[in-house]
Design an enzyme around this catalytic site. Structure first.
Site: not given
Ligand code: XMP
Length: 593
Positions: A57, A84-85, A172, A174, A230, A376
């Site tokens: 964050g 991280c945060y 990170h 990710e 979508d 998505k």
């Protein structure tokens, strides 16, 4: 609709929008269902999860009002990973010390594993690259924790309390720039949490269809379809779940669509359910109030209001507001969470969802959103499984206001001005500088393409140096030298829109045939009122790479392809020149308006 499992195997506690969605997506890619929950969710509501991830964050744990988690989550006996945060927050809440580092660490770093760790097990020391973005760091470990890895500037790049199965990483895992991020998440999810694979969006289709039948009951469903992924996939799911007679789609043709767009949407749905989509030809109604409008914001306002009017009329006319109809929407997972979604998406959606009739349906629970648990890329997988054409699935984003924001208009006549760096074109386009939009003239370069080195670097340097501009384009082909071209009055007239449509179709065809379309995320083609008396307009090519549209890079084009496109475009009547937009976002924006 109800969630398929009340407690996901992995709950990602959200300390800051963008990060948490990326984490949840990466966990789902491992085949494990993850959901995002507010950071302050009480521990009692997380008790059934197999693992918790505290997201990154933007805040500092010491900043007043910064996101936090219920400290009792660490006593649940459930493994937790702070990122991280989240790593700092875990250290702080468990009695460790967080400090501001001497300098921040932003970008790539080399991770050195310093102690055995189930989280970092099996990593290849030859691929140590991780991605960091932090100023604060963990300076004192909580009781029971051990430092497990470091980088040059971060002594506690990873920590763990192996007995309690609590871990934290400053980098990170990710993001793709952390080369072994997937392995780290894999270790956490499977070895540490003991999750089983339970998630494959394709396998969810029968469940989604059953949910649709349950929610709809005896009621029918109608959709406003846009031709985007979508709404098309959501509509298709409803067609599958219910008999086609019970599902209606309405497509509003604003007259601002690309060539063949309306026909494409109609044919695609007609192939599954003939006549299920009604095409509302509203071109004349949209174009009339836009006829003499040059200001971009004014264009958007008019288009937004016209959408509201047209939708409202259709709702009344087709009796959709009465009891036996409910509204289907293509809302996807990030849109359902307050902090998620891109600023733009939020903006345009408020336009379309603000129709009072639709608001009433939402308030009375008469809305069905079959994709509200999916990202998505998962929606694309479901679409493929349903047999939707790849052409639709891989569709580039297209803005709601359509070609209106790609057809620049002006009521003035003016000549380009010679500057030391190039030609200043007295036409303004939108950019982002700081947090706000700018609206500035364009710098055009001639002859640059002959040398073909450092094109984009040159453009970036010029934007930083020439104060009055936010965009740089390079001339790639023309019927006349730049100094003979003039900005001349041009409006959103049918003939200019037709010109843009033909140019856009040529670019799309050449881009598809050459395979270039696989390298771009979006490829706007823009018409600008710059030319001569016979050929009053020019075209700008804007190929871009991006992840979410928030930032974007102008994509390098093969010179031969660029020349081929320019030659084909200059054969169109009315076109004087073709330019190539070299500007990244920021400082320019993706669309010109
Ligand atoms: P900008 O031009 O702000 O665009 O860099 C970022 C992304 O958003 C799309 N875009 C829109 N999409 N309604 C939409 O649905 C809009 O009004 C709108 N304006 C921009 C744009 O195509 C790009 O993908």
């Amino acid at each position: 609709m109800s969630a398929s499992s009340p407690i996901p195997q992995i709950a990602v506690l959200d300390a800051g929008g963008q990060y948490c969605h990326l984490i949840a997506r990466k966990v789902r890619e491992l085949g494990v269902y993850a959901e995002v929950r507010p950071s302050a969710t009480p521990a009692s509501q997380l008790a059934g999860a197999r693992g918790l991830i505290l997201s990154g964050g933007p805040a500092s744990v010491y900043a007043p009002g910064s996101p936090t988690v219920d400290p009792a989550v660490f006593g649940l006996g459930i493994p937790a990973l702070g990122i991280c945060y989240g790593h700092q927050l875990m250290a702080y809440l468990l009695g460790g010390r967080v400090e501001q580092g001497e300098r921040g660490e932003f970008g790539l770093a080399r991770l050195e594993v310093t102690a055995p760790s189930p989280l970092l097990a099996g990593l290849d020391p030859a691929r140590p690259q991780v991605w960091m973005s932090h100023r604060d760091l963990v300076a004192g470990l909580p009781l029971g924790f051990q430092a497990q890895a470091r980088t040059d500037t971060c002594p506690v790049a990873a920590m763990g309390d192996v007995a309690r199965r609590l871990y934290g990483v400053q980098f990170h895992p990710e993001v793709v720039h952390t080369l072994q991020g997937r392995e780290i998440l894999n270790n956490f999810v499977f070895s540490i949490c003991g999750c089983g694979q339970d998630w494959d969006p394709r396998q969810r289709i029968p469940g989604i269809l059953a949910d649709i039948r349950e929610v709809a009951g005896s009621r029918n469903v109608f959709f406003f379809v846009s031709g985007g992924v979508d709404s098309s996939v959501a509509y298709m799911l409803c067609l599958r779940a219910l008999r086609p007679q019970r599902v209606r789609g309405i497509y509003v043709d604003t007259g601002l669509m690309r060539e063949g767009e309306t026909e494409f949407v109609r044919d695609m749905f007609d192939a599954v359910a003939p006549g299920a989509v009604r095409v509302e030809d509203a071109a004349a109604r949209f174009l009339a109030p836009l006829a003499n409008v040059c200001d971009p914001e004014e264009k958007r306002r008019i288009i937004g209001e016209m959408f509201v009017q047209v939708q409202e009329e259709i709702l009344e006319e087709e009796h959709f507001l009465e009891g036996e109809w409910i509204l289907g929407q293509g809302t996807i997972y990030p849109d359902t969470i307050e902090s998620g979604g891109t600023a733009h998406a939020a903006l345009i959606k408020t336009h379309h969802n603000r129709v009072p009739g639709i608001q009433r349906l939402i308030e009375t629970g008469r809305v069905i959103e079959p994709l509200s648990f999916f990202y998505k890329d998962e929606v694309r997988e479901i679409g493929r499984q349903l047999g939707l054409p790849e052409e639709l699935i891989e569709r580039q984003p297209f803005p709601g206001p359509g070609l209106a924001v790609r057809c620049l208009c002006t009521d003035a006549e003016a000549a380009p001005e010679r500057l030391e760096e190039g030609w200043l074109i007295p036409l303004r386009s939108v950019g982002v500088q700081g947090d706000s939009r700018s609206y500035q003239p364009i710098l055009a370069l001639e002859g640059l393409l002959a040398s073909w080195v450092d094109l984009h670097e040159t453009a970036t340097r010029l934007i930083n140096r020439v104060r009055e501009i936010n965009r740089v384009v390079a001339l790639t082909g023309a019927h006349a030298p730049l100094e003979r071209l003039r900005v001349r009055p041009g409006s959103l007239s049918p003939d200019r829109l037709a010109r843009l449509r033909s140019a856009d179709a040529i670019v799309r065809r050449l881009s598809r045939e050459s395979g270039f379309d696989r390298l771009v995320w979006q490829f706007p083609v823009i018409l600008i009122p710059l030319g001569g008396p016979e050929r009053p307009d020019s075209i700008v090519l804007r190929p871009l790479d991006s992840v979410d549209g928030m930032t974007a890079r102008s994509v390098e084009m093969d010179p031969a392809l660029l020349r081929r496109m320019a030659a084909a475009l200059l054969e169109l009547p009315g076109l004087a020149a073709v330019f190539y937009d070299l500007s990244h976002k920021p400082p320019a924006t993706i669309e010109w308006e």
